[in-house]
Every structure is written in C-alpha cells, then in structure tokens.
Write a protein that holds these residues in place. Structure first.
Motif, mmCIF file in Angstrom:
data_model
loop_
_atom_site.group_PDB
_atom_site.id
_atom_site.type_symbol
_atom_site.label_atom_id
_atom_site.label_comp_id
_atom_site.label_asym_id
_atom_site.label_seq_id
_atom_site.Cartn_x
_atom_site.Cartn_y
_atom_site.Cartn_z
ATOM 1 N N THR A 1 0.830 -1.208 0.000
ATOM 2 C CA THR A 1 0.000 0.000 0.000
ATOM 3 C C THR A 1 0.860 1.252 0.000
ATOM 4 O O THR A 1 0.550 2.240 -0.683
ATOM 5 N N ARG A 2 1.960 1.221 0.751
ATOM 6 C CA ARG A 2 2.834 2.395 0.794
ATOM 7 C C ARG A 2 3.432 2.670 -0.587
ATOM 8 O O ARG A 2 3.535 3.829 -1.007
ATOM 9 N N GLU B 1 0.775 4.313 -2.637
ATOM 10 C CA GLU B 1 0.580 5.714 -2.254
ATOM 11 C C GLU B 1 1.672 6.608 -2.828
ATOM 12 O O GLU B 1 1.399 7.728 -3.294
ATOM 13 N N THR C 1 0.906 9.695 -5.358
ATOM 14 C CA THR C 1 1.373 11.046 -5.025
ATOM 15 C C THR C 1 2.174 11.641 -6.178
ATOM 16 O O THR C 1 1.977 12.814 -6.554
ATOM 17 N N VAL D 1 -5.398 11.810 -3.043
ATOM 18 C CA VAL D 1 -4.489 10.662 -2.864
ATOM 19 C C VAL D 1 -4.863 9.819 -1.646
ATOM 20 O O VAL D 1 -4.891 8.587 -1.732
ATOM 21 N N PRO D 2 -5.163 10.401 -0.468
ATOM 22 C CA PRO D 2 -5.555 9.554 0.669
ATOM 23 C C PRO D 2 -6.787 8.702 0.374
ATOM 24 O O PRO D 2 -6.826 7.520 0.753
ATOM 25 N N THR E 1 -5.785 5.938 -2.066
ATOM 26 C CA THR E 1 -4.978 4.933 -1.375
ATOM 27 C C THR E 1 -5.848 4.030 -0.507
ATOM 28 O O THR E 1 -5.640 2.812 -0.452
ATOM 29 N N ASP F 1 -6.194 0.017 -0.889
ATOM 30 C CA ASP F 1 -5.861 -0.882 0.220
ATOM 31 C C ASP F 1 -7.002 -1.842 0.526
ATOM 32 O O ASP F 1 -6.769 -3.020 0.828
#
Length: 587
Positions: free
Chosen positions: A262-263, A266, A270, A282-283, A286, A290
C-alpha cells in the motif's frame, strides 16, 4: 476447533485462557476454557462493536484515536465510522496506526507513522491490550454458558504472540504493557506466556490441514506467516518416528507485509497526481486501493480501476481519471508488490539452500496470515516453488491462524527443539598469555589480580553458541571464579548475561564488536549466607532480569544453567541444593 491430539484437561482448577494476536493492521482474539475432565476447544471472539465496518470480519482494526490530553478517544472498528473520523478531524485527535512495529522498529528505510506525543510504544500497546480483553470478556459473557461466572471466577491466563525475532528486550516491553493494562499483577507473573507468530501458525496448520505431519515426515516444512506489517519465516523438521517438530533454522522476520504494498501504491499516486487537481484525493485513492484493489488483484495482464468518487465531473484523462475512477495498468500494480515479493521469495530460496546443505528437502510451504489471501502473491509463490514443493494454505480462516494457533501451542507444545538465536555468555577475565597474539593486541586491558597474576579483562566467554539445536530440558553450565582482596567484597556477586548477534565467529573481546553485544539481564546473588562447600543455602536477588537463575557452589564456582524456552529465548535456571524454590520466575 480442537488441537491435533485432543486430550481431556487434567488440573485442579478451572481456567480461562485468552490468546491475543495484536497485528500491524488487524488483531484477533481466541479463547479456551480448561475444566477438569473436558477436552478443551479453541474458540474465537467473533463479535465486537462496529463489526459491520470491516464487512463482518472476525479481525479488529489495530487503530487508536487519542485526544489532545493523550486519552483514548476511539479504538478498534469504531475508528472507521464516518462520525468518529469527522470528530477526529474537527477536534484534532491523533490517529495511531502500525504501533506494533514501534516495539522493535524496522530498518531505517521503513519510516513508521509516528506515535502520539509523549506516548511510549508500551503505553499504546497497553491501551490496545486492555481494549481487546474487555471485548473478549463481553463476548464470552454474552455467548458462553455461565459466561458471567467464567469471567468472574476462573483463573485467567494469557498467551501473547509476537513476530519472529522478538526476544528478551521486546518481551520485556510486552510484559510491561500487560502489567500496565492490568492483565497481570507483576512483571514475573506465570499467567503470561509468549509464542512467536511462526510457531503459532505451525500449530494452527497441524490442526487444520489433514495429514500435514505425515507429508512432512523426514523432510522440512516452511511456515510463511504473511501479515500486514511483517512476514515471519519458520522452518521445521519432523524426524521419522517422532510426533514433535524441531526448528530447522533460526526463524526470521522481514518487514515485507501488505502495508508496504500500500505504501508503494501511495508513493505512485502522489507522484502521478502531484500536478493535477486531484492531488488532494491521494488519501482517498490509497484507502480504496488498500481495501479493494490490492486484495483482489490477481494478474498484471488486466487493468485495475480505483473508484474514489461518483462524480462524473471528476475527470482528467491526462492522468487516467474518468468519472471519479483512476485507471492503472496491471503491470504498474504488480510493481507495488515487487519489493515485498522479492523479500519473500529470496528468503524461501535461502531456506531451500540451507536445508539442502543438511541433506534434506523442503517438502511443504505453508502460507498463512492476511496477506496470504492475496491472489497475486500466492500465485507468484506457487509458480516459483510448486514444481518441487507443495504450497498449501489452511482450509479455515487463515486470518486467525496466529490467535487460534497460540492456544493450540499452549495446549500441546508440538515444537520440542529450537535453535539458539545468538551466542550467549558473559564478560570474563582470563590469565594473560604473552605469546597469544590476541592478548598482545589488547595489552591495554592487562591488570594485576589480587593474587599477583597478570590477567586480561574485557573478554567474552560463550555459554551457548549461535545456531545450536536445543531441547527445552537442555542445560548448559560454565564454571567461573572470583578473586577479591577482602571477603566482604564477595557478599554480593553480579554477572551480566550478554548476547552476541553478529557474524561468526564470536569475538573473544567485547571491544572488537561493541555494537553487536547487548545485555540480556543482570543476575545478582546475595552470597552472605553461603554456608560451606556443600553449596546448601543461598538467597537470590534479581534485578532487571528477564529469565534468571544463579547457583553458587564450592566456594568460588558459579554455574549458569541455561536452556531455550518456547520462544527460543535464553533461560537460566536454578537447580536444588539451596533453600527456596528450585525455579525462578520467568520474565
């Protein structure tokens, strides 16, 4: 669920045993009731508040919101409700996630979400453990016959699981958290037990995969417990004719769980949307990735679509967004998995090579944990290894493998032999040997003993070497002597038990690798009551110890008596010939 070899419990008192599996992203609770003459059954806590927010899953989100005063404002699944999220935003609450990884922080390349100000990992862990126990009590009270009496009157014991590689220091922090959460009354309570996630998963698989023990007989099996933050690797062998398992290598833990997929996603979002009007989305993108895209992704040949809004005007074809939906090629999504998969496959290959060196083959790979539910991850593992090895998954909920397996471990202890994680010993002084080149190189450490001999200080004496196969009942003894000018100086004797966790061979001098030695505990003995050379009678005083023991014999000889416990951690025991208990409490 029943253990692989169910037997009626034989005990003088009834007990309630809770297994607490605190994960990086989700947690689980299981329990069993021990009543004399009855076969214990492993049960799960399957109901908790706001469960609908995790689609009815049995696992509880590992999330805590703290208010501005550092008090818990929301915890668990309720943190996912829109009402709580809005309150957190308007009141400035601190969202605490991935707190488990702060107990033993990963390498610097994996920066972690911060903890709340002035909150040690122990206190966050304690808040969450206390929450889990309350939810377990509520569930049992409402679901189990005579549940109220069970909660009030049955002796309580706890099994807390943790990643492979967590040892004395990390367990000490977990013990402190359990005391802080009022699970147990003191740091040395015998009602608290630890087990690695890898070993828990092995016990779960033995109980849920038919004829697994037969398939592994004579060969090696590898448990890959792929969770949210960590992936644990635990290899075992079962010798023909034996019902127990022995560790085949030192268990490993890698920070390669699904959160790092997931990171990576993200980071991509971004960078991709930095110059677009959707950078602030973006949040949300993400979060959808996820919860849906990552879980269902199966092949890089098909594009993936991430819907973050239902507004048709949310369109930016330059950035592959149309009507609130971001399009990604399957190959790009596959790249998000690449680092994690490389870590997992490289570790498996190293294990295959290691067991081959000892004339064995890897017959079974067991995939458990929430991340093992990823179709893409499991398909890649099977494609690489299924030709010569069976890649199996439990036929029951692998998300609860650790919680359920922890209780099976508590009941049956299928692992009978473990490998020492590091070299263990103590600092010592030796007679100076002028012709010894190492002694010459450390000549600045030479001193004159009370009896006039030249001796050299700062040396390390190994009691147990790294990589030694040890049964739980194995003892290791080393004699040492002390010289003092005044007998009063021998009234109290201290010795530090140290671990060396560096490349082989173990250095003879501590100064040669100071950053690789660490103190596990200090053993302190009040020797004023030593009566004679028979060794009868000694008072033991302990400080800053995790697992401790000390024995004083024959005037000057001190024998450290050691073994590995169920977590592969160093234990020191006392055996007979003095007044008091024969075994000291463990920490």
């Amino acid at each position: 669920m029943y253990p692989p070899n169910p037997q009626p419990y034989r005990g003088t008192g009834s007990k309630l045993v809770l297994a607490l599996d605190v994960g990086t992203t989700f947690s689980a609770i299981s329990y069993t009731v021990l009543e004399n003459g009855r076969v214990p059954e492993v049960r799960g806590v399957t109901r908790f508040p706001h469960q609908e927010l995790v689609n009815g899953s049995f696992k509880i989100p590992s999330i805590i919101y703290y208010d501005s005063n550092g008090k818990v404002a929301a915890i668990g699944a309720e943190c996912l409700s829109e009402n709580i999220i809005e309150q957190a935003r308007s009141k400035g609450w601190f969202k605490c996630i991935w707190f488990k990884l702060h107990i033993k922080s990963p390498q610097a390349s994996h920066s972690l979400p911060p903890l709340p100000p002035n909150k040690r990992p122990v206190y966050v862990f304690a808040d969450y453990l206390g929450f889990l126990v309350k939810k377990a009590e509520n569930f049992i009270r409402e679901s189990y016959p005579e549940g109220v009496a069970l909660i009030r009157h049955y002796t309580r014991e706890y099994v807390v699981s943790h990643p492979n590689g967590w040892a004395g220091v990390e367990q000490q922090m977990l013990r402190e958290a359990c005391v802080q959460a009022s699970l147990v009354g003191n740091m040395h309570s015998n009602r608290l037990h630890f087990v690695t996630e890898g070993e828990s998963s092995l016990h779960f698989c033995l109980a849920t995969i038919p004829r697994l023990a037969d398939a592994a007989a004579g060969d090696s099996i590898l448990v890959v417990d792929a969770g949210g933050g960590t992936v644990d690797f635990s290899g075992y062998i079962q010798n023909p004719g034996s019902t127990g398992f022995a560790e085949a290598w030192i268990p490993e833990c890698r920070y390669a769980g699904s959160v790092f997929v997931t990171r990576k996603a993200e980071e991509h979002f971004t960078a991709k949307l930095r110059d677009s009007e959707f950078a602030e989305e973006v949040p949300a993108i993400t979060k959808v990735f996820d919860q849906t895209t990552k879980i269902g992704f199966a092949t890089p040949t098909q594009p993936q679509y991430i819907r973050f809004s239902n507004r048709s005007r949310d369109t930016d074809e330059v950035h592959d967004i149309k009507s609130g939906q971001l399009k990604l090629s399957g190959s790009v999504v596959a790249e998000f998995f690449q680092d994690s998969l490389s870590t997992i496959t490289d570790t498996i290959i190293r294990y295959i090579v290691e067991v081959a060196r000892h004339g064995r083959r890897l017959s079974v790979i067991l995939l458990v944990g929430g991340y093992s539910q990823s179709p893409y991850m499991t398909s890649k593992i099977k494609a690489l290894f299924n030709k010569n090895t069976d890649v199996l998954q439990p036929n029951q909920n692998a998300n609860k493998a650790v919680a359920d397996g922890s209780l099976i471990f508590f009941l049956e202890h299928m692992v009978v032999s473990r490998i020492s994680r590091f070299a263990l010993g103590t600092e010592c002084v030796r007679d100076f040997v002028a012709k010894d080149s190492e002694h010459q190189r450390h000549s600045s450490l030479v001193q004159i003993s009370p009896t006039g001999k030249k001796e050299i200080t700062g040396m390390f004496d190994t009691i147990i070497d790294k990589g030694v196969q040890v049964k739980e009942s194995t003892e290791f003894r080393r004699p040492y002597w002390l010289e003092r000018t005044n007998i009063a100086e021998l009234a109290t004797i201290e010795a530090e038990i140290m671990a060396y966790d560096g490349p082989w061979p173990t250095p003879s001098f501590l100064a040669d690798a100071p950053d690789k030695f660490r103190r596990l505990c200090t053993v302190v003995a009040d020797t004023t009551v030593v009566r004679d050379s028979s060794g009868t009678g000694i008072v033991l005083i302990l400080k800053n110890c995790q697992i401790k023991g000390f024995r004083y014999l024959d005037g000057h000889d001190i024998f450290f008596i050691a073994c590995l416990d169920s977590n592969g951690d160093f234990c020191l025991f006392t055996l007979g010939d003095f007044e008091g208990d024969t075994e000291l409490s463990r920490g």
